[in-house]
Write an enzyme that holds these catalytic residues in place. Structure first.
Site, PDB file in Angstrom:
ATOM      1  N   TYR A 106       0.852  -1.192   0.000  1.00 41.71           N
ATOM      2  CA  TYR A 106       0.000   0.000   0.000  1.00 41.71           C
ATOM      3  C   TYR A 106       0.886   1.239   0.000  1.00 41.71           C
ATOM      4  O   TYR A 106       0.602   2.218  -0.686  1.00 41.71           O
ATOM      5  CB  TYR A 106      -0.910  -0.013   1.232  1.00 41.71           C
ATOM      6  CG  TYR A 106      -1.758  -1.252   1.332  1.00 41.71           C
ATOM      7  CD1 TYR A 106      -2.920  -1.373   0.575  1.00 41.71           C
ATOM      8  CD2 TYR A 106      -1.392  -2.316   2.155  1.00 41.71           C
ATOM      9  CE1 TYR A 106      -3.704  -2.511   0.642  1.00 41.71           C
ATOM     10  CE2 TYR A 106      -2.172  -3.452   2.239  1.00 41.71           C
ATOM     11  CZ  TYR A 106      -3.318  -3.554   1.483  1.00 41.71           C
ATOM     12  OH  TYR A 106      -4.076  -4.689   1.550  1.00 41.71           O
TER      13      TYR A 106
ATOM     14  N   ASN B 264     -13.053  -2.372  -4.648  1.00 41.32           N
ATOM     15  CA  ASN B 264     -13.041  -3.247  -5.810  1.00 41.32           C
ATOM     16  C   ASN B 264     -12.742  -4.649  -5.364  1.00 41.32           C
ATOM     17  O   ASN B 264     -11.646  -5.117  -5.558  1.00 41.32           O
ATOM     18  CB  ASN B 264     -11.957  -2.833  -6.789  1.00 41.32           C
ATOM     19  CG  ASN B 264     -12.546  -2.029  -7.892  1.00 41.32           C
ATOM     20  OD1 ASN B 264     -13.754  -1.974  -8.056  1.00 41.32           O
ATOM     21  ND2 ASN B 264     -11.696  -1.396  -8.645  1.00 41.32           N
TER      22      ASN B 264
ATOM     23  N   CYS C 210      -5.948  -7.275  -6.912  1.00 47.84           N
ATOM     24  CA  CYS C 210      -5.888  -6.714  -5.566  1.00 47.84           C
ATOM     25  C   CYS C 210      -5.095  -7.607  -4.615  1.00 47.84           C
ATOM     26  O   CYS C 210      -4.619  -7.156  -3.584  1.00 47.84           O
ATOM     27  CB  CYS C 210      -7.293  -6.542  -5.008  1.00 47.84           C
ATOM     28  SG  CYS C 210      -8.372  -5.536  -6.034  1.00 47.84           S
ATOM     29  N   HIS C 211      -4.968  -8.864  -4.965  1.00 52.31           N
ATOM     30  CA  HIS C 211      -4.293  -9.808  -4.063  1.00 52.31           C
ATOM     31  C   HIS C 211      -2.777  -9.605  -4.045  1.00 52.31           C
ATOM     32  O   HIS C 211      -2.103 -10.174  -3.213  1.00 52.31           O
ATOM     33  CB  HIS C 211      -4.631 -11.227  -4.482  1.00 52.31           C
ATOM     34  CG  HIS C 211      -4.249 -11.550  -5.888  1.00 52.31           C
ATOM     35  ND1 HIS C 211      -4.996 -11.162  -6.982  1.00 52.31           N
ATOM     36  CD2 HIS C 211      -3.182 -12.207  -6.379  1.00 52.31           C
ATOM     37  CE1 HIS C 211      -4.409 -11.578  -8.069  1.00 52.31           C
ATOM     38  NE2 HIS C 211      -3.299 -12.212  -7.749  1.00 52.31           N
TER      39      HIS C 211
ATOM     40  N   GLU D 202       0.541 -18.109  -7.962  1.00 50.02           N
ATOM     41  CA  GLU D 202       1.436 -17.322  -8.805  1.00 50.02           C
ATOM     42  C   GLU D 202       2.895 -17.601  -8.482  1.00 50.02           C
ATOM     43  O   GLU D 202       3.786 -16.968  -9.021  1.00 50.02           O
ATOM     44  CB  GLU D 202       1.136 -15.826  -8.634  1.00 50.02           C
ATOM     45  CG  GLU D 202      -0.235 -15.455  -9.170  1.00 50.02           C
ATOM     46  CD  GLU D 202      -0.451 -13.946  -9.183  1.00 50.02           C
ATOM     47  OE1 GLU D 202       0.430 -13.212  -8.743  1.00 50.02           O
ATOM     48  OE2 GLU D 202      -1.520 -13.530  -9.655  1.00 50.02           O
TER      49      GLU D 202
END
Length: 98
Positions: free
Chosen positions: A22, A44, A52-53, A79
């Site tokens: 962030y 969102n 967003c993850h 990922e």
DNA sequence: CGGTTGACCAAGT
DNA sequence: GACTTGGCCAACC
């Protein structure tokens, strides 16, 4: 384009297998609105197009996820990101928008 | 237009 | 290591 859209745009630049924070997002936007960035992500939820993850806390902790942390963890693992003790090694996986 | 709410951060105890 | 404090800023009421 509002503040949130800028966050999303920037977030889309984070490649798969990497994460950002962030703080890094706010910093790249030239603001100190770390919290506002978190709020933007929260609004969102799992929007299909916005990863967003891949956003975590500046200290490597996971932060939150609108649909549950388990979901976030699963996506990150899929990922190729290793998570140890609910933490991610930013030196290894962090992406700083170069 | 004030007041509250956060998926935050850094520094202090 | 864990709390607590003060600061930050967009969005919402």
């Amino acid at each position: 384009m509002g503040f949130k859209e800028q966050c999303y745009d920037l977030l889309k630049k984070v490649p798969q297998g990497k994460v950002t924070t962030y703080k890094a997002l706010a910093d790249a936007l030239g603001t100190k609105a770390y919290r506002a960035v978190g709020n933007a992500m929260n609004k969102n939820p799992d929007a299909p197009r916005i990863p967003c993850h891949r956003v975590i806390n500046a200290n490597g902790a996971l932060g939150g996820y609108a649909h549950g942390l388990k979901r976030k963890i699963s996506l990150l693992k899929s990922e190729g990101i290793q998570i140890q003790n609910n933490r991610i090694n930013l030196d290894q996986y962090g992406f700083d928008f170069q």
